[in-house]
Design an enzyme around this catalytic site. Structure first.
Site, PDB file in Angstrom:
ATOM      1  N   GLY A 196       0.720  -1.120  -0.051  1.00  0.00           N
ATOM      2  CA  GLY A 196       0.124   0.086  -0.054  1.00  0.00           C
ATOM      3  C   GLY A 196       0.732   1.332   0.029  1.00  0.00           C
ATOM      4  N   SER A 197       2.095   1.180  -0.551  1.00  0.00           N
ATOM      5  CA  SER A 197       2.755   2.495  -0.475  1.00  0.00           C
ATOM      6  C   SER A 197       2.155   3.495  -1.475  1.00  0.00           C
ATOM      7  CB  SER A 197       4.334   2.398  -0.740  1.00  0.00           C
ATOM      8  OG  SER A 197       4.450   1.778  -2.355  1.00  0.00           O
ATOM      9  N   ASN A 198       1.812   2.868  -2.634  1.00  0.00           N
ATOM     10  CA  ASN A 198       0.984   3.920  -3.473  1.00  0.00           C
ATOM     11  C   ASN A 198      -0.114   4.380  -3.067  1.00  0.00           C
ATOM     12  OD1 ASN A 198       2.388   4.128  -6.410  1.00  0.00           O
ATOM     13  ND2 ASN A 198       2.571   2.113  -5.709  1.00  0.00           N
ATOM     14  N   LEU A 245      -4.585  -7.338  -7.035  1.00  0.00           N
ATOM     15  CA  LEU A 245      -4.215  -8.291  -7.931  1.00  0.00           C
ATOM     16  C   LEU A 245      -5.358  -9.084  -8.375  1.00  0.00           C
ATOM     17  CD1 LEU A 245      -0.849  -9.227  -5.982  1.00  0.00           C
ATOM     18  CD2 LEU A 245      -1.222  -7.766  -7.648  1.00  0.00           C
ATOM     19  N   ILE A 280     -10.813  -7.003 -12.252  1.00  0.00           N
ATOM     20  CA  ILE A 280     -12.157  -6.266 -11.694  1.00  0.00           C
ATOM     21  C   ILE A 280     -13.237  -7.026 -12.705  1.00  0.00           C
ATOM     22  CG2 ILE A 280     -13.303  -4.028 -11.961  1.00  0.00           C
ATOM     23  CD1 ILE A 280     -11.145  -4.226  -9.674  1.00  0.00           C
ATOM     24  N   ASN A 340      -5.256   1.972 -13.253  1.00  0.00           N
ATOM     25  CA  ASN A 340      -4.563   1.059 -12.795  1.00  0.00           C
ATOM     26  C   ASN A 340      -2.996   1.664 -13.139  1.00  0.00           C
ATOM     27  OD1 ASN A 340      -3.649  -1.331 -11.893  1.00  0.00           O
ATOM     28  ND2 ASN A 340      -3.077  -2.090 -13.733  1.00  0.00           N
ATOM     29  N   HIS A 363       0.659   0.073 -13.567  1.00  0.00           N
ATOM     30  CA  HIS A 363       1.127  -1.134 -13.789  1.00  0.00           C
ATOM     31  C   HIS A 363       2.793  -1.174 -13.839  1.00  0.00           C
ATOM     32  CE1 HIS A 363       1.491  -5.574 -15.093  1.00  0.00           C
ATOM     33  NE2 HIS A 363       2.509  -5.003 -16.035  1.00  0.00           N
ATOM     34  N   ASP A 405      -4.726  -5.665 -18.285  1.00  0.00           N
ATOM     35  CA  ASP A 405      -3.816  -4.590 -18.755  1.00  0.00           C
ATOM     36  C   ASP A 405      -3.744  -4.162 -20.231  1.00  0.00           C
ATOM     37  OD1 ASP A 405      -2.499  -5.058 -16.040  1.00  0.00           O
ATOM     38  OD2 ASP A 405      -1.125  -6.658 -16.660  1.00  0.00           O
TER      39      ASP A 405
HETATM   40  C1  GAR Z   1       3.358  -1.467  -7.485  1.00  0.00           C
HETATM   41  O1  GAR Z   1       4.590  -1.465  -7.843  1.00  0.00           O
HETATM   42  C2  GAR Z   1       2.345  -1.559  -8.447  1.00  0.00           C
HETATM   43  O2  GAR Z   1       2.631  -0.834  -9.673  1.00  0.00           O
HETATM   44  C3  GAR Z   1       2.432  -2.906  -8.804  1.00  0.00           C
HETATM   45  O3  GAR Z   1       2.074  -3.431  -7.329  1.00  0.00           O
HETATM   46  C4  GAR Z   1       2.986  -2.583  -6.658  1.00  0.00           C
HETATM   47  C5  GAR Z   1       2.311  -2.406  -5.505  1.00  0.00           C
HETATM   48  O4  GAR Z   1       2.964  -1.682  -4.427  1.00  0.00           O
HETATM   49  N1  GAR Z   1       1.132  -3.405  -9.381  1.00  0.00           N
HETATM   50  C6  GAR Z   1       1.072  -4.562 -10.245  1.00  0.00           C
HETATM   51  O5  GAR Z   1       1.962  -5.474 -10.494  1.00  0.00           O
HETATM   52  C7  GAR Z   1      -0.325  -4.682 -10.893  1.00  0.00           C
HETATM   53  N2  GAR Z   1      -0.144  -5.788 -11.957  1.00  0.00           N
HETATM   54  P1  GAR Z   1       2.494  -0.756  -3.116  1.00  0.00           P
HETATM   55  O6  GAR Z   1       1.403  -2.226  -2.412  1.00  0.00           O
HETATM   56  O7  GAR Z   1       3.613  -0.749  -2.071  1.00  0.00           O
HETATM   57  O8  GAR Z   1       1.740   0.257  -3.650  1.00  0.00           O
END
Ligand code: GAR
Length: 190
Positions: A12-14, A84, A87, A101, A103, A144
């Site tokens: 969840g850093s994003n 992951l 949807i 999203n 990626h 995607d």
């Molecule tokens: C992020 O790097 C995002 O781009 C990726 O998962 C990570 C989540 O990090 N998403 C995918 O790979 C989707 N196919 P976070 O939980 O720290 O935000």
């Protein structure tokens, strides 16, 4: 106020970065974090930032309208930040061009099922790619493959490991994801 709802499955850093960014906004705010993973670190982060969280299962998302109805009531835009599961079509139909999203690769390369997180960065290194990057796109019914909104590339150095690549991608995500979300919403709503 446009209300954002974030779906996340992991750290969840994003999600945290997006919540923080829009705490300073007068026009956009994050209202909930939803997760399919009761152990996801994103839950702690949301709590710390005073954002409510909802944990759901496959039945809630796919077999009943529990999540669909919640979204219809609560959200103007849906952000997938490390989510992951696919949807379901009923949610995509209810939110056309309203689901965004991120990626961690330059789509259409390294997309599709099983391509997430470190799996992607390891594959990129194994293929001797000279660059990788991030893709921010609308979500449609094919994994995607929705319309690309924004891409940013970064160079891979010969000595880079998958972890180094992950760190470079993380920096791009922190810098660009909230700004691109804001731009999409402001462009659409004048
Ligand atoms: C992020 O790097 C995002 O781009 C990726 O998962 C990570 C989540 O990090 N998403 C995918 O790979 C989707 N196919 P976070 O939980 O720290 O935000």
């Amino acid at each position: 106020m446009k209300r954002l709802l974030i779906f996340a499955s992991g750290s969840g850093s994003n999600a945290e970065n997006i919540i923080g960014f829009f705490q300073k906004s007068n026009t956009i705010k994050v209202v909930h974090v939803l997760t399919n993973n009761k152990n996801a670190k994103v839950i702690e982060r949301a709590k710390r930032l005073n954002i409510s969280n909802l944990i759901f299962n496959k039945i809630d998302l796919f077999d009943t309208n529990k999540i669909l109805n919640f979204l219809k009531k609560e959200a103007d835009y849906i952000i997938l930040a490390g989510f992951l599961w696919k949807i379901p079509p009923k949610i995509i139909a209810a939110f056309p061009n309203k689901i965004i999203n991120i990626h961690p690769a330059l789509l259409p390369k390294y997309g599709g099922k099983g391509m997430y997180g470190m799996h992607i960065h390891r594959a990129v290194i194994a293929q001797n790619e000279k660059e990788t990057g991030i893709t921010i796109h609308f979500v449609n019914k094919n994994y995607d493959e929705g319309a690309i909104i924004f891409q940013k590339s970064v160079q891979i150095d010969a000595k880079d490991t998958a972890t180094d690549v992950a760190n470079k991608i993380h920096k791009l995500e922190m810098t660009y994801f909230p700004k691109v979300i804001e731009k999409v919403i402001l462009n659409e709503n004048g």
